[in-house]
Structure formats: structure tokens, C-alpha cells
Design an enzyme around this catalytic site. Structure first.
Site, PDB file in Angstrom:
ATOM      1  N   GLY A  32       0.838  -1.199   0.000  1.00  0.00           N
ATOM      2  CA  GLY A  32       0.000   0.000   0.000  1.00  0.00           C
ATOM      3  C   GLY A  32       0.868   1.242   0.000  1.00  0.00           C
ATOM      4  O   GLY A  32       2.097   1.165   0.161  1.00  0.00           O
ATOM      5  N   SER A  34       2.637   4.837   0.957  1.00  0.00           N
ATOM      6  CA  SER A  34       3.304   5.334   2.155  1.00  0.00           C
ATOM      7  C   SER A  34       2.256   5.994   3.053  1.00  0.00           C
ATOM      8  O   SER A  34       1.419   6.758   2.567  1.00  0.00           O
ATOM      9  CB  SER A  34       4.377   6.349   1.748  1.00  0.00           C
ATOM     10  N   GLY A  35       2.265   5.658   4.344  1.00  0.00           N
ATOM     11  CA  GLY A  35       1.299   6.239   5.273  1.00  0.00           C
ATOM     12  C   GLY A  35      -0.037   5.514   5.316  1.00  0.00           C
ATOM     13  O   GLY A  35      -0.943   5.920   6.031  1.00  0.00           O
ATOM     14  N   GLY A  37      -0.516   2.635   6.543  1.00  0.00           N
ATOM     15  CA  GLY A  37      -0.613   1.889   7.800  1.00  0.00           C
ATOM     16  C   GLY A  37       0.070   0.528   7.784  1.00  0.00           C
ATOM     17  O   GLY A  37      -0.120  -0.270   8.718  1.00  0.00           O
ATOM     18  N   LYS A  38       0.870   0.252   6.785  1.00  0.00           N
ATOM     19  CA  LYS A  38       1.526  -1.066   6.689  1.00  0.00           C
ATOM     20  C   LYS A  38       2.332  -1.384   7.951  1.00  0.00           C
ATOM     21  O   LYS A  38       2.153  -2.433   8.562  1.00  0.00           O
ATOM     22  CB  LYS A  38       2.467  -1.121   5.459  1.00  0.00           C
ATOM     23  N   SER A  39       3.240  -0.478   8.313  1.00  0.00           N
ATOM     24  CA  SER A  39       4.113  -0.730   9.475  1.00  0.00           C
ATOM     25  C   SER A  39       3.309  -0.815  10.755  1.00  0.00           C
ATOM     26  O   SER A  39       3.548  -1.701  11.590  1.00  0.00           O
ATOM     27  CB  SER A  39       5.130   0.399   9.649  1.00  0.00           C
ATOM     28  N   SER A 106       5.705  -1.943  -2.335  1.00  0.00           N
ATOM     29  CA  SER A 106       5.605  -2.911  -3.445  1.00  0.00           C
ATOM     30  C   SER A 106       4.504  -2.518  -4.438  1.00  0.00           C
ATOM     31  O   SER A 106       3.470  -3.186  -4.533  1.00  0.00           O
ATOM     32  CB  SER A 106       5.403  -4.341  -2.926  1.00  0.00           C
TER      33      SER A 106
HETATM   34  P1  ADP Z   1       3.284   2.852   6.125  1.00  0.00           P
HETATM   35  O1  ADP Z   1       4.099   1.789   6.793  1.00  0.00           O
HETATM   36  O2  ADP Z   1       2.235   2.289   5.201  1.00  0.00           O
HETATM   37  O3  ADP Z   1       4.106   3.922   5.466  1.00  0.00           O
HETATM   38  P2  ADP Z   1       2.780   3.822   8.778  1.00  0.00           P
HETATM   39  O4  ADP Z   1       2.208   2.681   9.562  1.00  0.00           O
HETATM   40  O5  ADP Z   1       4.242   4.130   8.941  1.00  0.00           O
HETATM   41  O6  ADP Z   1       2.424   3.598   7.239  1.00  0.00           O
HETATM   42  O7  ADP Z   1       1.994   5.163   9.067  1.00  0.00           O
HETATM   43  C1  ADP Z   1       0.601   5.218   9.254  1.00  0.00           C
HETATM   44  C2  ADP Z   1       0.290   6.419  10.137  1.00  0.00           C
HETATM   45  O8  ADP Z   1      -1.130   6.541  10.281  1.00  0.00           O
HETATM   46  C3  ADP Z   1       0.863   6.271  11.532  1.00  0.00           C
HETATM   47  O9  ADP Z   1       1.340   7.533  11.954  1.00  0.00           O
HETATM   48  C4  ADP Z   1      -0.351   5.838  12.355  1.00  0.00           C
HETATM   49  O10 ADP Z   1      -0.243   6.214  13.701  1.00  0.00           O
HETATM   50  C5  ADP Z   1      -1.476   6.578  11.665  1.00  0.00           C
HETATM   51  N1  ADP Z   1      -2.796   5.943  11.808  1.00  0.00           N
HETATM   52  C6  ADP Z   1      -3.932   6.581  12.171  1.00  0.00           C
HETATM   53  N2  ADP Z   1      -4.971   5.724  12.203  1.00  0.00           N
HETATM   54  C7  ADP Z   1      -4.505   4.511  11.832  1.00  0.00           C
HETATM   55  C8  ADP Z   1      -5.118   3.233  11.679  1.00  0.00           C
HETATM   56  N3  ADP Z   1      -6.413   3.020  11.894  1.00  0.00           N
HETATM   57  N4  ADP Z   1      -4.318   2.208  11.280  1.00  0.00           N
HETATM   58  C9  ADP Z   1      -3.017   2.417  11.038  1.00  0.00           C
HETATM   59  N5  ADP Z   1      -2.379   3.598  11.166  1.00  0.00           N
HETATM   60  C10 ADP Z   1      -3.116   4.659  11.572  1.00  0.00           C
END
Ligand code: ADP
Length: 200
Positions: A32, A34-35, A37-39, A106
Site C-alpha cells: 500500500g 506510504s502512510g 498503515g503497513k508498518s 511494493s
Molecule cells: P506505512 O508503513 O504504510 O508507510 P505507517 O504505519 O508508517 O504507514 O503510518 C501510518 C500512520 O497513520 C501512523 O502515523 C499511524 O499512527 C497513523 N494511523 C492513524 N490511524 C490509523 C489506523 N487506523 N491504522 C493504522 N495507522 C493509523
């Protein structure tokens, strides 16, 4: 290239390793923007599985780029090689009997298919973080969208580099409408339903 290299059969098989760990290995592949929620979700699922006594391992984009893939950039060619290496490493960890969680943008269907095809049938679980670009950009947890919009980062997925959404992911999560706990519950439910785990 690999002409003179002979594959050694191990005395302990993949199946025996997983029996000793009392679990079935699989690869949860989080894809998905960036941002999206993957991590966050991969980490939360990792904790949930660990607390149930499962042996897991988490591979994450930024961490891998500091080591295994530090020679690679973000051109299309380097992205393909990045995912190929991560796919091979993920597979090795599942061969060791672990439940592997891999969190990487990816963006290309063909790369994800390459990893799917590396894995035994049924062991590749594509988790599509279907969070809208708007939400990801508003969150901008690492300030990367702002830089990409300003032209300071090139080839940024969703801005000036494409993201090819999975058509038939095993699990789809939209974190703009689902909480972290709801996402984890859905993933645990999927793993239970597939008999990949047994601890509710
Ligand atoms: P990615 O790894 O896809 O780049 P991250 O997990 O690093 O995404 O970032 C997602 C951001 O969104 C984090 O700052 C997280 O705290 C925020 N967030 C808010 N609501 C949610 C949710 N329901 N699930 C996952 N992340 C969330």
C-alpha cells in the site's frame, strides 16, 4: 550465473522445522501507499501473534533499506530488485518455520506476483492497505508527501510514480475507516479461518 552451484538438500526439512515450532509458516505481505498503515498494522499483528505464542518475524521497508538493500534507490529497476531480495529473504524465514510479516509499498503487480510464486500455494497472503491517498497524504507521518509535492523527492509512489492496486488481495484493510484493533482482528480472523493459526 548459478550454473556451477548445486542445491543442497537439508537433513531437516521445512515441514519438520515448522512441526518443532508447532505452527504453520506463512507470509503476510502488506502492500500500500506510504502512510497507509503497513508498518503500524504489521507491528500490531506481530505483537498479537507473539502474545499468542507464535514465532514471527517482521521485515520492514525502511529497516531493509539500511542493510540488505542499501545499495538500491527508487528507480523502477531498483524497486524490482528490492522486492525480489525481500521476497527471497521472506521465503527463507518461512522455510525456517516462521510466520513472516513483510511491509513494503511494493507498487507493481508483477513484483508481488513474483513473490507469490516463490511461495508454496496458500502461504502468500496479500494484505492490501486500501487507505485513500488523501488520508495518507494528510497523515504524512514522515513528511515525505510534502517533499514529493515540492519536487524534492522524485519517483514517489502515488505522486509521480504509479501504485498498481491488487485486484484480488486475500485481505483488504482501509485504515481511514478501521481502527488498528479492527484491522488486527480481521487479520487474526482470516488466519484462524484458514487454519494457519489456532489460538483465538
Ligand atoms: P506505512 O508503513 O504504510 O508507510 P505507517 O504505519 O508508517 O504507514 O503510518 C501510518 C500512520 O497513520 C501512523 O502515523 C499511524 O499512527 C497513523 N494511523 C492513524 N490511524 C490509523 C489506523 N487506523 N491504522 C493504522 N495507522 C493509523
Amino acid at each position: 550465473m548459478a550454473d556451477n552451484i548445486v542445491w543442497h538438500d537439508h537433513k531437516i526439512t521445512r515441514a519438520e522445522r515448522s512441526v518443532n515450532k508447532n505452527q504453520k509458516p506463512c507470509l503476510l505481505w502488506f502492500t500500500g501507499l506510504s502512510g497507509s498503515g503497513k508498518s503500524t498494522i504489521a507491528n500490531a499483528l506481530d505483537v498479537a501473534l507473539h502474545n499468542r505464542g507464535y514465532h514471527t518475524f517482521l521485515l520492514d521497508g525502511d529497516n531493509v533499506r539500511h542493510g540488505l538493500c542499501k545499495d538500491l534507490g527508487f528507480s523502477d529497476e531498483d524497486r524490482v530488485e528490492n522486492i525480489r531480495r525481500i521476497g527471497e529473504v521472506s521465503k527463507l524465514f518461512t522455510d525456517a518455520g516462521l510466520i513472516v510479516l513483510s511491509a513494503f509499498i511494493s507498487p507493481f503487480t508483477s513484483d508481488r506476483l513474483l513473490v507469490r510464486n516463490l511461495m508454496p500455494s496458500g502461504e502468500f497472503i496479500e494484505v492490501f492497505m486500501d487507505t485513500p491517498l488523501d488520508t495518507c497524504e494528510q497523515r504524512d507521518p514522515k513528511g515525505l508527501y510534502e517533499k514529493a509535492r515540492a519536487g524534492e523527492i522524485r519517483n514517489f509512489t502515488g505522486i509521480d510514480s504509479p501504485y498498481e492496486a491488487p485486484e484480488r488481495p486475500e485481505v483488504r484493510l482501509d485504515t481511514s475507516v478501521m481502527s488498528v484493533d479492527q484491522c488486527v482482528d480481521k487479520l487474526i480472523g482470516y488466519l484462524l479461518e484458514r487454519n494457519l493459526i489456532t489460538q483465538v
